[in-house]
Motif scaffolding. Structure first.
Motif, PDB file in Angstrom:
ATOM      1  N   LYS A  17       0.819  -1.206  -0.158  1.00  0.00           N
ATOM      2  CA  LYS A  17      -0.200  -0.043   0.119  1.00  0.00           C
ATOM      3  C   LYS A  17       1.026   1.120  -0.006  1.00  0.00           C
ATOM      4  CE  LYS A  17      -0.705   0.068   4.980  1.00  0.00           C
ATOM      5  NZ  LYS A  17      -1.603   0.025   6.027  1.00  0.00           N
ATOM      6  N   GLU A  18       2.255   1.121   0.603  1.00  0.00           N
ATOM      7  CA  GLU A  18       3.024   2.426   0.357  1.00  0.00           C
ATOM      8  C   GLU A  18       3.404   2.644  -0.794  1.00  0.00           C
ATOM      9  OE1 GLU A  18       3.390   0.186   4.211  1.00  0.00           O
ATOM     10  OE2 GLU A  18       3.609  -0.596   2.102  1.00  0.00           O
ATOM     11  N   LEU A  19       3.127   1.851  -1.921  1.00  0.00           N
ATOM     12  CA  LEU A  19       3.748   2.455  -3.347  1.00  0.00           C
ATOM     13  C   LEU A  19       2.242   2.774  -3.964  1.00  0.00           C
ATOM     14  CD1 LEU A  19       5.821  -0.683  -4.158  1.00  0.00           C
ATOM     15  CD2 LEU A  19       6.628   1.574  -3.209  1.00  0.00           C
ATOM     16  N   MET A  20       1.245   3.209  -3.464  1.00  0.00           N
ATOM     17  CA  MET A  20       0.019   3.585  -4.168  1.00  0.00           C
ATOM     18  C   MET A  20       0.159   5.038  -4.665  1.00  0.00           C
ATOM     19  SD  MET A  20      -2.965   2.401  -1.652  1.00  0.00           S
ATOM     20  CE  MET A  20      -4.328   2.922  -2.657  1.00  0.00           C
ATOM     21  N   GLU A  21      -0.497   5.447  -5.458  1.00  0.00           N
ATOM     22  CA  GLU A  21      -0.445   6.854  -6.042  1.00  0.00           C
ATOM     23  C   GLU A  21      -0.632   7.973  -4.925  1.00  0.00           C
ATOM     24  OE1 GLU A  21       0.683   9.129  -7.557  1.00  0.00           O
ATOM     25  OE2 GLU A  21      -0.074   8.743  -9.684  1.00  0.00           O
ATOM     26  N   GLN A  22      -0.607   8.914  -5.192  1.00  0.00           N
ATOM     27  CA  GLN A  22      -0.944  10.244  -4.218  1.00  0.00           C
ATOM     28  C   GLN A  22      -2.390  10.012  -3.884  1.00  0.00           C
ATOM     29  OE1 GLN A  22       0.538  13.938  -5.106  1.00  0.00           O
ATOM     30  NE2 GLN A  22      -0.624  14.913  -3.444  1.00  0.00           N
ATOM     31  N   ASN A  23      -2.845  10.153  -2.468  1.00  0.00           N
ATOM     32  CA  ASN A  23      -4.129  10.452  -2.325  1.00  0.00           C
ATOM     33  C   ASN A  23      -4.729  11.842  -2.241  1.00  0.00           C
ATOM     34  OD1 ASN A  23      -6.930  10.507  -1.144  1.00  0.00           O
ATOM     35  ND2 ASN A  23      -6.267   9.682   0.897  1.00  0.00           N
ATOM     36  N   PHE A  24      -5.515  12.104  -3.360  1.00  0.00           N
ATOM     37  CA  PHE A  24      -5.866  13.175  -3.730  1.00  0.00           C
ATOM     38  C   PHE A  24      -7.489  13.641  -3.125  1.00  0.00           C
ATOM     39  CE2 PHE A  24      -2.965  13.007  -7.099  1.00  0.00           C
ATOM     40  CZ  PHE A  24      -2.351  14.242  -7.118  1.00  0.00           C
ATOM     41  N   GLY A  25      -7.899  12.914  -2.232  1.00  0.00           N
ATOM     42  CA  GLY A  25      -8.681  13.042  -1.352  1.00  0.00           C
ATOM     43  C   GLY A  25     -10.096  13.522  -2.006  1.00  0.00           C
ATOM     44  N   LEU A  26     -10.769  14.473  -1.637  1.00  0.00           N
ATOM     45  CA  LEU A  26     -12.070  15.078  -2.336  1.00  0.00           C
ATOM     46  C   LEU A  26     -11.908  15.477  -3.677  1.00  0.00           C
ATOM     47  CD1 LEU A  26     -13.528  16.979   0.621  1.00  0.00           C
ATOM     48  CD2 LEU A  26     -13.928  14.715   0.165  1.00  0.00           C
ATOM     49  N   TRP A  27     -10.734  15.673  -4.127  1.00  0.00           N
ATOM     50  CA  TRP A  27     -10.398  15.854  -5.597  1.00  0.00           C
ATOM     51  C   TRP A  27     -10.654  14.971  -6.512  1.00  0.00           C
ATOM     52  CZ3 TRP A  27      -5.824  19.766  -4.884  1.00  0.00           C
ATOM     53  CH2 TRP A  27      -6.370  21.134  -4.129  1.00  0.00           C
ATOM     54  N   GLN A  28     -10.319  13.746  -5.958  1.00  0.00           N
ATOM     55  CA  GLN A  28     -10.232  12.440  -6.867  1.00  0.00           C
ATOM     56  C   GLN A  28     -11.583  12.570  -7.560  1.00  0.00           C
ATOM     57  OE1 GLN A  28      -7.309   9.671  -4.572  1.00  0.00           O
ATOM     58  NE2 GLN A  28      -9.280   9.136  -4.001  1.00  0.00           N
ATOM     59  N   SER A  29     -11.475  12.160  -8.977  1.00  0.00           N
ATOM     60  CA  SER A  29     -12.687  12.094  -9.999  1.00  0.00           C
ATOM     61  C   SER A  29     -12.922  13.317 -10.485  1.00  0.00           C
ATOM     62  CB  SER A  29     -13.957  11.352  -9.535  1.00  0.00           C
ATOM     63  OG  SER A  29     -13.619   9.933  -9.070  1.00  0.00           O
ATOM     64  N   LYS A  30     -12.338  14.452  -9.823  1.00  0.00           N
ATOM     65  CA  LYS A  30     -12.489  15.826 -10.708  1.00  0.00           C
ATOM     66  C   LYS A  30     -11.464  16.100 -11.700  1.00  0.00           C
ATOM     67  CE  LYS A  30     -14.684  18.236  -6.874  1.00  0.00           C
ATOM     68  NZ  LYS A  30     -14.549  19.341  -5.884  1.00  0.00           N
ATOM     69  N   THR A  31     -11.709  16.955 -12.435  1.00  0.00           N
ATOM     70  CA  THR A  31     -10.689  17.301 -13.376  1.00  0.00           C
ATOM     71  C   THR A  31      -9.577  18.524 -12.966  1.00  0.00           C
ATOM     72  OG1 THR A  31     -11.949  19.012 -14.671  1.00  0.00           O
ATOM     73  CG2 THR A  31     -11.990  16.833 -15.497  1.00  0.00           C
ATOM     74  N   TRP A  32      -8.451  18.672 -13.371  1.00  0.00           N
ATOM     75  CA  TRP A  32      -7.777  19.833 -12.772  1.00  0.00           C
ATOM     76  C   TRP A  32      -8.623  21.152 -13.329  1.00  0.00           C
ATOM     77  CZ3 TRP A  32      -4.309  18.653  -9.516  1.00  0.00           C
ATOM     78  CH2 TRP A  32      -3.727  17.454  -9.559  1.00  0.00           C
ATOM     79  N   ASP A  33      -8.956  21.228 -14.234  1.00  0.00           N
ATOM     80  CA  ASP A  33      -9.921  22.369 -14.592  1.00  0.00           C
ATOM     81  C   ASP A  33     -10.922  22.869 -13.410  1.00  0.00           C
ATOM     82  OD1 ASP A  33      -8.379  23.135 -16.829  1.00  0.00           O
ATOM     83  OD2 ASP A  33      -9.787  21.862 -18.310  1.00  0.00           O
ATOM     84  N   GLU A  34     -11.659  21.763 -12.920  1.00  0.00           N
ATOM     85  CA  GLU A  34     -12.705  21.811 -12.032  1.00  0.00           C
ATOM     86  C   GLU A  34     -12.276  22.303 -10.450  1.00  0.00           C
ATOM     87  OE1 GLU A  34     -15.844  18.483 -13.526  1.00  0.00           O
ATOM     88  OE2 GLU A  34     -14.482  18.135 -12.073  1.00  0.00           O
ATOM     89  N   LEU A  35     -10.863  22.252 -10.481  1.00  0.00           N
ATOM     90  CA  LEU A  35     -10.265  22.801  -9.294  1.00  0.00           C
ATOM     91  C   LEU A  35     -10.221  24.063  -9.034  1.00  0.00           C
ATOM     92  CD1 LEU A  35      -7.212  20.304  -8.294  1.00  0.00           C
ATOM     93  CD2 LEU A  35      -9.831  20.069  -7.939  1.00  0.00           C
ATOM     94  N   ASP A  36     -10.397  24.846 -10.114  1.00  0.00           N
ATOM     95  CA  ASP A  36     -10.532  26.264 -10.206  1.00  0.00           C
ATOM     96  C   ASP A  36     -11.629  26.845  -9.354  1.00  0.00           C
ATOM     97  OD1 ASP A  36      -8.373  26.421 -11.717  1.00  0.00           O
ATOM     98  OD2 ASP A  36      -9.394  26.664 -13.585  1.00  0.00           O
ATOM     99  N   GLU A  37     -12.575  25.996  -9.126  1.00  0.00           N
ATOM    100  CA  GLU A  37     -13.827  26.347  -8.343  1.00  0.00           C
ATOM    101  C   GLU A  37     -13.667  26.087  -6.802  1.00  0.00           C
ATOM    102  OE1 GLU A  37     -16.937  23.980 -10.128  1.00  0.00           O
ATOM    103  OE2 GLU A  37     -16.504  24.924 -12.072  1.00  0.00           O
ATOM    104  N   ASP A  38     -12.462  25.465  -6.330  1.00  0.00           N
ATOM    105  CA  ASP A  38     -12.147  25.048  -5.174  1.00  0.00           C
ATOM    106  C   ASP A  38     -11.326  26.006  -4.623  1.00  0.00           C
ATOM    107  OD1 ASP A  38     -11.318  23.938  -2.455  1.00  0.00           O
ATOM    108  OD2 ASP A  38     -11.806  21.840  -3.328  1.00  0.00           O
TER     109      ASP A  38
END
Length: 200
Positions: free
Chosen positions: A84-105
């Protein structure tokens, strides 16, 4: 009189492309499927790997399936160890969003100001990823010295491994481009790293 010890060789491979997710979407630790139709790339990778290697993956299915698909090109039977230590970064509540959608956060501004050390909401920072990946690499180096270790993981994981091998800060490691089905090779001689290639 000094004695030569065989290095521990790490072969880092990023998993196959994810399926059914648009470019720019953040999947992080979501367990999404992968596209294994590029058999030419799978065979090319298999040709670069030693038959007697220990295989490790993250706990996400896309890394396990990619590892088995690569090994199948040589009819190798493998039993990868999943960390499990080799998993990708945990992006929390941002997972499944697009980078463009983060502009609203509102939290995204501080993230873009310092993407290496800022935690996404309910997630983890890339600096934290570097710490857990380094801990796992040190464990593998101690437990399997002198062996070939094939690590099928994620872009963030491989950047973290490169940070350890090259002595990079997390911020500088984020500048590395890691493609799907690419290979990066690092060798550990006692406490000294040799980097053969990144994103080949």
């Amino acid at each position: 009189m000094s004695t030569f010890t065989e290095p521990t060789r790490f072969y880092w491979i990023r998993h196959a492309p994810v399926k059914a997710m648009m470019p720019g979407r953040i999947y992080g630790q979501r367990d999404v499927g992968c596209n294994l139709k590029d058999t030419d790339s799978l065979k090319r990778l298999a040709d670069l790997l030693p038959e007697d290697a220990l295989w490790v993956t993250s706990t996400l299915s896309r890394t396990k399936k990619t590892a088995k698909a690569i090994a199948a090109q040589k009819n190798w039977t493998i039993k990868p160890l999943a960390y499990k230590e080799l998993m990708e970064q945990n992006f929390g509540l941002w997972q499944s969003k697009t980078w463009d959608e983060l502009d609203e956060d509102p939290a995204s501004k501080s993230f873009w100001d310092d993407p290496a050390h800022t935690c996404p909401p309910d997630g983890e920072s890339f600096a934290a990823v570097c710490q857990r990946v380094e801990k796992c690499i040190n464990h593998l180096g101690r437990k399997y010295p002198g062996q070939h270790i094939v690590c099928v993981t994620h872009a963030g994981t491989i950047r973290a491994a490169a940070a350890q091998a090259l002595g990079l800060s997390p911020a500088n490691a984020l500048k590395l481009k890691i493609d799907t089905l690419s290979i990066s090779r690092f060798s550990l001689f006692d406490n000294i790293w040799a980097v053969e290639c990144i994103n080949a």
